[in-house]
Scaffold this motif. Structure first.
Motif, PDB file in Angstrom:
ATOM      1  N   GLY A  95     -34.410  -9.298 -49.867  1.00 46.56           N
ATOM      2  CA  GLY A  95     -35.199  -9.946 -50.909  1.00 46.56           C
ATOM      3  C   GLY A  95     -34.556 -11.168 -51.561  1.00 46.56           C
ATOM      4  N   VAL A  96     -33.457 -11.692 -50.993  1.00 49.09           N
ATOM      5  CA  VAL A  96     -32.757 -12.786 -51.680  1.00 49.09           C
ATOM      6  C   VAL A  96     -32.847 -14.114 -50.919  1.00 49.09           C
ATOM      7  CG1 VAL A  96     -31.144 -11.285 -52.912  1.00 49.09           C
ATOM      8  CG2 VAL A  96     -30.540 -12.134 -50.630  1.00 49.09           C
ATOM      9  N   ASP A  97     -32.578 -15.202 -51.628  1.00 50.64           N
ATOM     10  CA  ASP A  97     -32.578 -16.534 -51.022  1.00 50.64           C
ATOM     11  C   ASP A  97     -31.212 -16.878 -50.445  1.00 50.64           C
ATOM     12  OD1 ASP A  97     -35.275 -17.464 -52.038  1.00 50.64           O
ATOM     13  OD2 ASP A  97     -34.290 -16.881 -53.908  1.00 50.64           O
ATOM     14  N   LEU A  98     -30.166 -16.255 -51.021  1.00 52.59           N
ATOM     15  CA  LEU A  98     -28.796 -16.570 -50.625  1.00 52.59           C
ATOM     16  C   LEU A  98     -27.963 -15.286 -50.707  1.00 52.59           C
ATOM     17  CD1 LEU A  98     -26.606 -18.949 -50.226  1.00 52.59           C
ATOM     18  CD2 LEU A  98     -26.246 -18.734 -52.680  1.00 52.59           C
ATOM     19  N   VAL A  99     -27.057 -15.128 -49.747  1.00 52.74           N
ATOM     20  CA  VAL A  99     -26.183 -13.951 -49.768  1.00 52.74           C
ATOM     21  C   VAL A  99     -24.759 -14.408 -50.092  1.00 52.74           C
ATOM     22  CG1 VAL A  99     -25.208 -12.102 -48.367  1.00 52.74           C
ATOM     23  CG2 VAL A  99     -27.595 -12.747 -48.048  1.00 52.74           C
ATOM     24  N   CYS A 100     -24.103 -13.730 -51.024  1.00 52.51           N
ATOM     25  CA  CYS A 100     -22.698 -13.993 -51.320  1.00 52.51           C
ATOM     26  C   CYS A 100     -21.874 -12.829 -50.834  1.00 52.51           C
ATOM     27  CB  CYS A 100     -22.478 -14.123 -52.827  1.00 52.51           C
ATOM     28  SG  CYS A 100     -22.883 -15.719 -53.449  1.00 52.51           S
ATOM     29  N   LEU A 101     -21.039 -13.070 -49.855  1.00 53.54           N
ATOM     30  CA  LEU A 101     -20.107 -12.029 -49.422  1.00 53.54           C
ATOM     31  C   LEU A 101     -18.875 -12.163 -50.316  1.00 53.54           C
ATOM     32  CD1 LEU A 101     -18.971 -11.251 -45.770  1.00 53.54           C
ATOM     33  CD2 LEU A 101     -17.600 -10.829 -47.772  1.00 53.54           C
ATOM     34  N   ILE A 102     -18.572 -11.122 -51.042  1.00 48.34           N
ATOM     35  CA  ILE A 102     -17.394 -11.175 -51.917  1.00 48.34           C
ATOM     36  C   ILE A 102     -16.305 -10.280 -51.340  1.00 48.34           C
ATOM     37  CG2 ILE A 102     -18.547  -9.645 -53.580  1.00 48.34           C
ATOM     38  CD1 ILE A 102     -16.764 -10.909 -55.742  1.00 48.34           C
ATOM     39  N   ARG A 103     -15.109 -10.863 -51.244  1.00 46.47           N
ATOM     40  CA  ARG A 103     -14.015 -10.229 -50.526  1.00 46.47           C
ATOM     41  C   ARG A 103     -12.776 -10.229 -51.416  1.00 46.47           C
ATOM     42  NH1 ARG A 103      -9.746  -9.347 -47.665  1.00 46.47           N
ATOM     43  NH2 ARG A 103      -9.765  -9.656 -45.407  1.00 46.47           N
ATOM     44  N   ASP A 104     -12.100  -9.099 -51.496  1.00 43.06           N
ATOM     45  CA  ASP A 104     -10.816  -9.041 -52.198  1.00 43.06           C
ATOM     46  C   ASP A 104      -9.789  -9.764 -51.318  1.00 43.06           C
ATOM     47  OD1 ASP A 104      -8.353  -8.399 -53.204  1.00 43.06           O
ATOM     48  OD2 ASP A 104      -8.834  -6.298 -53.618  1.00 43.06           O
ATOM     49  N   ALA A 105      -9.373 -10.958 -51.761  1.00 38.07           N
ATOM     50  CA  ALA A 105      -8.494 -11.790 -50.932  1.00 38.07           C
ATOM     51  C   ALA A 105      -7.055 -11.277 -50.933  1.00 38.07           C
ATOM     52  CB  ALA A 105      -8.535 -13.230 -51.424  1.00 38.07           C
ATOM     53  N   SER A 106      -6.770 -10.269 -51.758  1.00 37.10           N
ATOM     54  CA  SER A 106      -5.387  -9.800 -51.847  1.00 37.10           C
ATOM     55  C   SER A 106      -5.108  -8.644 -50.892  1.00 37.10           C
ATOM     56  CB  SER A 106      -5.066  -9.391 -53.293  1.00 37.10           C
ATOM     57  OG  SER A 106      -5.765  -8.211 -53.628  1.00 37.10           O
ATOM     58  N   VAL A 107      -6.121  -8.230 -50.119  1.00 36.58           N
ATOM     59  CA  VAL A 107      -5.883  -7.139 -49.157  1.00 36.58           C
ATOM     60  C   VAL A 107      -6.154  -7.639 -47.737  1.00 36.58           C
ATOM     61  CG1 VAL A 107      -6.405  -5.273 -50.786  1.00 36.58           C
ATOM     62  CG2 VAL A 107      -8.243  -6.197 -49.375  1.00 36.58           C
ATOM     63  N   SER A 108      -5.558  -6.948 -46.762  1.00 36.57           N
ATOM     64  CA  SER A 108      -5.723  -7.437 -45.380  1.00 36.57           C
ATOM     65  C   SER A 108      -7.080  -7.025 -44.800  1.00 36.57           C
ATOM     66  CB  SER A 108      -4.571  -6.955 -44.505  1.00 36.57           C
ATOM     67  OG  SER A 108      -4.445  -5.567 -44.654  1.00 36.57           O
ATOM     68  N   THR A 109      -7.473  -7.719 -43.743  1.00 34.56           N
ATOM     69  CA  THR A 109      -8.794  -7.508 -43.146  1.00 34.56           C
ATOM     70  C   THR A 109      -8.841  -6.189 -42.374  1.00 34.56           C
ATOM     71  OG1 THR A 109      -8.912  -9.891 -42.891  1.00 34.56           O
ATOM     72  CG2 THR A 109     -10.529  -8.608 -41.656  1.00 34.56           C
ATOM     73  N   GLY A 110      -9.911  -5.439 -42.573  1.00 28.59           N
ATOM     74  CA  GLY A 110     -10.065  -4.161 -41.866  1.00 28.59           C
ATOM     75  C   GLY A 110     -11.448  -4.045 -41.250  1.00 28.59           C
TER      76      GLY A 110
END
Ligand SMILES: Nc1nc2c(ncn2[C@@H]2O[C@H](COP(=O)(O)OP(=O)(O)OP(=O)(O)O)[C@@H](O)[C@H]2O)c(=O)[nH]1
Ligand SMILES: [Mg+2]
Length: 306
Positions: A95-110
């Protein structure tokens, strides 16, 4: 201001629309929502899976309006409660016009990060990447490999490092976001900050205080419902909230020795509810054992987790 400039400011088109905030549990979605709206409308805690349903917050600027939709953190569903939480994420994305992916930049990618990224891709919506908790990184160049990784995986309208806790880079984020939204007048009145009722806000405040004052075992098994809301006088409201847990042993933990913990939860929650109401209140808390509430449809409906 010279006249020509004033005119050009007036003529700037207004952009408005819905923006979905998605990410892993604990990434800081609700902290960002509260920060942008300028008022606490979503519960925040250091325990994962704090948010259980969609919460809308309205941010009005001179050049447009952002309707920000906070969602539960993406995780593997175990119970009906969690299935509904993940359905809320999917619904929000649609239902949205834009998606914001929010990521904790202080942890490594999993794996969880890949899963969230796939959700964003599948939504086929314009998207932004927010690298949150940048305040935790002493060396900001640590962001570069992360930015590279996400850039190689997907096309982003913008990548913005932020700190939702400290409010860093927030104005830049707002302007980047408005630019991605369609030309449109405001969708809501400026003072209509959220779609949440006062009853729902009060229940969430109580739940937040429970998460604050208890250990790891309690968050997942607790739910709060406002059962009574009585405006006794213009400047005095009486509120009854029920705290659901699954076992008698959990009820004991919430009540605490000599009911000390329940008193503390009540006191902290009342203070915050009164700030929101702008007047005094009486908050009464009841703790009720409901085995398996996380699997029971009618209780989940009553809790507003639909
Ligand atoms: N240092 C730091 N901490 C942050 C920041 N943003 C959020 N936090 C903390 O991270 C924790 C989780 O924040 P929430 O806003 O509840 O996270 P969420 O993404 O809404 O979590 P769920 O609702 O469980 O999915 C809290 O302890 C916040 O105080 C930030 O920019 N910097
Ligand atoms: Mg949240």
């Amino acid at each position: 201001m010279n006249e020509a400039f004033a005119e050009s400011v007036e003529k700037e088109p207004s952009h408005s629309g819905y923006v979905g905030l998605v990410g892993r549990p604990n990434a800081g979605k609700s902290t960002l929502l509260n920060c942008l709206v300028g008022q606490k409308i979503a519960a925040v805690s250091d325990k994962p899976q704090t948010t259980r349903f969609r919460i809308q917050g309205v941010i009005t600027k001179p050049n447009g309006q952002i309707v920000l939709v906070d969602t539960p953190g993406v995780h593997l569903p175990g119970y009906e409660l969690n299935r509904r939480m993940m359905a809320a994420v999917q619904d929000a994305l649609m239902g949205v016009d834009l998606v914001c992916l929010i990521r904790d930049a202080s942890v490594s990618t999993g794996n969880g990060d890949r899963f969230v990224l796939d959700l964003v891709r599948q939504s086929a919506k314009p998207s932004q990447l927010l690298l949150n908790k940048s305040d935790k990184l002493k060396d900001k160049s640590k962001l570069l490999p992360l930015i590279e990784w996400y850039r190689a995986e997907h096309e982003w309208k913008a990548i913005v490092p932020i700190s939702a806790l400290r409010g860093d880079q927030i104005e830049q984020l707002l302007q980047e976001t408005l630019e991605c939204l369609p030309e449109s007048e405001a969708l809501f009145a400026e003072d209509e900050l959220t779609d949440q009722s006062m009853r729902a806000l009060a229940a969430e405040i109580v739940r937040e205080k429970i998460l604050e004052t208890t250990g790891e075992e309690i968050p997942y098994v607790t739910a709060v419902v406002t059962e009574q809301w009585e405006e006794v006088r213009e400047d005095f409201t009486r509120i009854h909230c029920v705290i659901f847990v699954e076992r008698a042993s959990q009820k004991k933990i919430i009540i605490g020795h000599g009911a000390q913990r329940l008193k503390q939860i009540g006191m902290r929650a009342r203070r915050e509810i009164e700030k929101l109401l702008g007047h005094r209140s009486h908050l009464q808390l009841f703790v009720k054992v409901e085995a398996d509430w996380r699997e029971r449809d009618h209780l989940l409906n009553e809790m507003g987790i639909k």
